[in-house]
Design a protein around this motif. Structure first.
Motif, mmCIF file in Angstrom:
data_model
loop_
_atom_site.group_PDB
_atom_site.id
_atom_site.type_symbol
_atom_site.label_atom_id
_atom_site.label_comp_id
_atom_site.label_asym_id
_atom_site.label_seq_id
_atom_site.Cartn_x
_atom_site.Cartn_y
_atom_site.Cartn_z
ATOM 1 N N ALA A 137 37.298 45.035 40.561
ATOM 2 C CA ALA A 137 36.308 46.117 40.520
ATOM 3 C C ALA A 137 36.980 47.475 40.655
ATOM 4 C CB ALA A 137 35.284 45.921 41.638
ATOM 5 N N ARG A 138 37.991 47.554 41.482
ATOM 6 C CA ARG A 138 38.738 48.811 41.656
ATOM 7 C C ARG A 138 39.359 49.247 40.336
ATOM 8 N NH1 ARG A 138 40.092 52.363 46.208
ATOM 9 N NH2 ARG A 138 42.093 53.332 45.707
ATOM 10 N N LEU A 189 45.575 44.346 49.585
ATOM 11 C CA LEU A 189 44.482 45.296 49.762
ATOM 12 C C LEU A 189 44.986 46.729 49.885
ATOM 13 C CD1 LEU A 189 42.296 43.153 52.167
ATOM 14 C CD2 LEU A 189 41.668 43.879 49.855
ATOM 15 N N VAL A 190 46.135 46.913 50.518
ATOM 16 C CA VAL A 190 46.718 48.258 50.601
ATOM 17 C C VAL A 190 47.187 48.706 49.222
ATOM 18 C CG1 VAL A 190 48.597 49.650 51.553
ATOM 19 C CG2 VAL A 190 47.393 48.012 53.017
ATOM 20 N N GLU A 191 47.898 47.838 48.544
ATOM 21 C CA GLU A 191 48.416 48.139 47.199
ATOM 22 C C GLU A 191 47.466 47.541 46.153
ATOM 23 O OE1 GLU A 191 50.537 50.212 46.759
ATOM 24 O OE2 GLU A 191 52.261 50.083 48.090
ATOM 25 N N ILE A 192 46.220 47.974 46.196
ATOM 26 C CA ILE A 192 45.205 47.371 45.345
ATOM 27 C C ILE A 192 45.248 47.897 43.920
ATOM 28 C CG2 ILE A 192 43.361 49.041 45.762
ATOM 29 C CD1 ILE A 192 41.470 46.588 46.111
ATOM 30 N N ASP A 193 45.851 49.056 43.720
ATOM 31 C CA ASP A 193 45.915 49.663 42.391
ATOM 32 C C ASP A 193 47.128 49.155 41.616
ATOM 33 O OD1 ASP A 193 43.628 51.310 42.840
ATOM 34 O OD2 ASP A 193 44.888 52.620 44.060
ATOM 35 N N ILE A 206 31.204 22.589 43.267
ATOM 36 C CA ILE A 206 31.461 22.819 44.697
ATOM 37 C C ILE A 206 32.713 23.649 44.979
ATOM 38 C CG2 ILE A 206 30.221 20.764 45.483
ATOM 39 C CD1 ILE A 206 32.914 19.341 45.683
ATOM 40 N N PHE A 207 33.552 23.888 43.967
ATOM 41 C CA PHE A 207 34.797 24.602 44.205
ATOM 42 C C PHE A 207 34.757 25.965 43.500
ATOM 43 C CE2 PHE A 207 36.126 20.055 44.351
ATOM 44 C CZ PHE A 207 36.479 20.024 45.697
ATOM 45 N N PRO A 208 34.535 27.055 44.248
ATOM 46 C CA PRO A 208 34.398 28.369 43.626
ATOM 47 C C PRO A 208 35.735 28.960 43.186
ATOM 48 C CG PRO A 208 34.279 28.579 46.011
ATOM 49 C CD PRO A 208 34.336 27.095 45.709
ATOM 50 N N HIS A 209 35.691 29.702 42.094
ATOM 51 C CA HIS A 209 36.865 30.412 41.607
ATOM 52 C C HIS A 209 36.412 31.560 40.718
ATOM 53 C CE1 HIS A 209 36.705 28.720 37.453
ATOM 54 N NE2 HIS A 209 36.069 27.749 38.090
ATOM 55 N N VAL A 210 37.330 32.467 40.429
ATOM 56 C CA VAL A 210 37.046 33.608 39.572
ATOM 57 C C VAL A 210 37.442 33.281 38.143
ATOM 58 C CG1 VAL A 210 37.712 35.984 39.012
ATOM 59 C CG2 VAL A 210 37.288 35.326 41.384
ATOM 60 N N ALA A 211 36.567 33.632 37.206
ATOM 61 C CA ALA A 211 36.893 33.487 35.790
ATOM 62 C C ALA A 211 36.555 34.798 35.089
ATOM 63 C CB ALA A 211 36.117 32.341 35.168
ATOM 64 N N LEU A 212 37.480 35.301 34.321
ATOM 65 C CA LEU A 212 37.253 36.522 33.560
ATOM 66 C C LEU A 212 36.628 36.167 32.224
ATOM 67 C CD1 LEU A 212 40.505 38.580 34.204
ATOM 68 C CD2 LEU A 212 38.341 38.675 35.419
ATOM 69 N N ASN A 213 35.610 36.920 31.843
ATOM 70 C CA ASN A 213 34.980 36.699 30.551
ATOM 71 C C ASN A 213 35.908 37.065 29.407
ATOM 72 O OD1 ASN A 213 32.562 35.918 31.835
ATOM 73 N ND2 ASN A 213 31.991 38.068 32.087
ATOM 74 N N ASN A 214 36.717 38.103 29.610
ATOM 75 C CA ASN A 214 37.696 38.534 28.621
ATOM 76 C C ASN A 214 39.042 38.684 29.321
ATOM 77 O OD1 ASN A 214 35.908 39.021 26.240
ATOM 78 N ND2 ASN A 214 34.976 40.454 27.668
ATOM 79 N N PRO A 215 39.817 37.588 29.474
ATOM 80 C CA PRO A 215 41.059 37.641 30.255
ATOM 81 C C PRO A 215 41.973 38.783 29.812
ATOM 82 C CG PRO A 215 40.549 35.397 29.610
ATOM 83 C CD PRO A 215 39.580 36.278 28.880
ATOM 84 N N LYS A 216 42.476 39.466 30.827
ATOM 85 C CA LYS A 216 43.366 40.604 30.576
ATOM 86 C C LYS A 216 44.256 40.781 31.788
ATOM 87 C CE LYS A 216 43.279 45.608 29.791
ATOM 88 N NZ LYS A 216 42.410 46.793 29.637
ATOM 89 N N LYS A 217 45.511 40.998 31.558
ATOM 90 C CA LYS A 217 46.440 41.155 32.680
ATOM 91 C C LYS A 217 46.143 42.460 33.407
ATOM 92 C CE LYS A 217 51.273 40.844 33.997
ATOM 93 N NZ LYS A 217 52.658 40.661 33.564
ATOM 94 N N VAL A 218 46.085 42.386 34.763
ATOM 95 C CA VAL A 218 45.693 43.545 35.556
ATOM 96 C C VAL A 218 46.739 43.909 36.595
ATOM 97 C CG1 VAL A 218 43.252 43.116 35.209
ATOM 98 C CG2 VAL A 218 44.418 42.092 37.182
ATOM 99 N N ASP A 219 47.891 43.304 36.572
ATOM 100 C CA ASP A 219 48.914 43.610 37.586
ATOM 101 C C ASP A 219 50.270 43.789 36.916
ATOM 102 O OD1 ASP A 219 50.154 41.959 40.585
ATOM 103 O OD2 ASP A 219 50.180 44.029 39.944
#
Length: 282
Positions: free
Chosen positions: A253-254, A113-117, A269-282
């Protein structure tokens, strides 16, 4: 966290794992179901956290959500595995596998969270400082102050830091109403899971004698419904993963990926995040 219960078999050496060496014991009757699992229900209910963590790891790697995101789910996995090992054995070594990863998970969330960018602001200074802090806490807890209250305070301090920075990051976002509603819902569900779990955890500790009496009336397997420490595992598993999803989506979102992700449910029953257009963000 917890109180020692007067189990007649808790220190027996005739069971698979031998004498209990943990500094805490729980309300579930020891070795009541299996000679190989000290606390059957408290062990089994960790499957929820392990499944949610594995799904998060798989999703973050598959959709290239970033190493810091993946690390948070790995931390959650370590908590679930460590907790299962502890409740299965009631050994002090496995107790540490249950308690210490909780601290490390909070530290990972704080760092993310501190190094969110994308650009790292603090370089190696912040991870080194966090590593030294967690190492100090670990050494004090293992070799000097073997008191669950010390672990609780250290966990609380780290968790508060993560919450403060998470709230700060949320307030800084300039996002659409749909994303804001999604993040707010995840945050609410996370806290409901954690505080609801904390409530049943306390009820389990305070009213253990009554719960054991009621469970004896119900018998196996219905007695599992009144294993409130197990419900604590399930509720905090979902509370934890919703908060991780919140931190996860905060980062996306940032970075301006508001329209690229969604929350999906594996098997409903098991939530997770899925990207509509996968792209590396880190």
């Amino acid at each position: 966290m917890g109180m020692i219960k007067d189990d007649t078999v808790r220190n027996a050496t005739s069971y698979y794992w031998g004498e209990r060496t943990s500094t805490i014991d729980w309300c579930e009757e020891n070795y009541a179901i299996s000679n190989y699992i000290a606390e059957f229900w408290n062990t089994l209910t960790n499957v929820a956290m392990i499944t949610l963590a594995v799904l998060g790891i798989y999703s973050s790697i598959r959709h290239r959500h970033g190493k810091r995101v993946t690390a948070m789910y790995v931390g959650l996995l370590l908590v679930g595995v460590g907790s299962a090992c502890f409740h299965a054995t009631l050994k002090y070594t496995t107790q540490l596998l249950d308690e210490l990863p909780m601290l490390y998970l909070c530290a990972l969330c704080f760092y993310s969270l501190v190094e969110i960018d994308v650009d790292i602001k603090f370089g190696k200074r912040l991870p080194i400082a966090l590593a030294l802090f967690q190492t100090g806490i670990t050494l004090i807890y293992v070799f000097w102050m073997q008191n669950p209250a010390f672990h609780q305070v250290a966990f609380g301090v780290t968790a508060v830091g993560a919450i403060v920075f998470g709230t700060k990051r949320f307030s800084e976002l300039n996002i659409g109403s749909e994303t804001r509603r999604t993040l707010s819902r995840l945050h609410l569900m996370g806290h409901l899971g954690m505080w609801g779990g904390f409530l049943v955890w306390n009820v389990d500790n305070i009213f253990c004698h009554q719960l054991r009496t009621y469970r004896s009336y119900l018998g196996m397997p219905l007695d599992g419904l009144l294993q409130l420490h197990g419900w604590w595992h399930i509720m905090t598993a979902y509370g934890s993963v919703y908060l991780l999803l919140w931190a996860h989506l905060l980062k996306l979102a940032r970075l301006g990926h508001d329209t690229m992700f969604s929350i999906q449910y594996f098997m409903g029953i098991f939530p997770h995040v899925a990207l509509n257009n996968p792209k590396k963000v880190d």
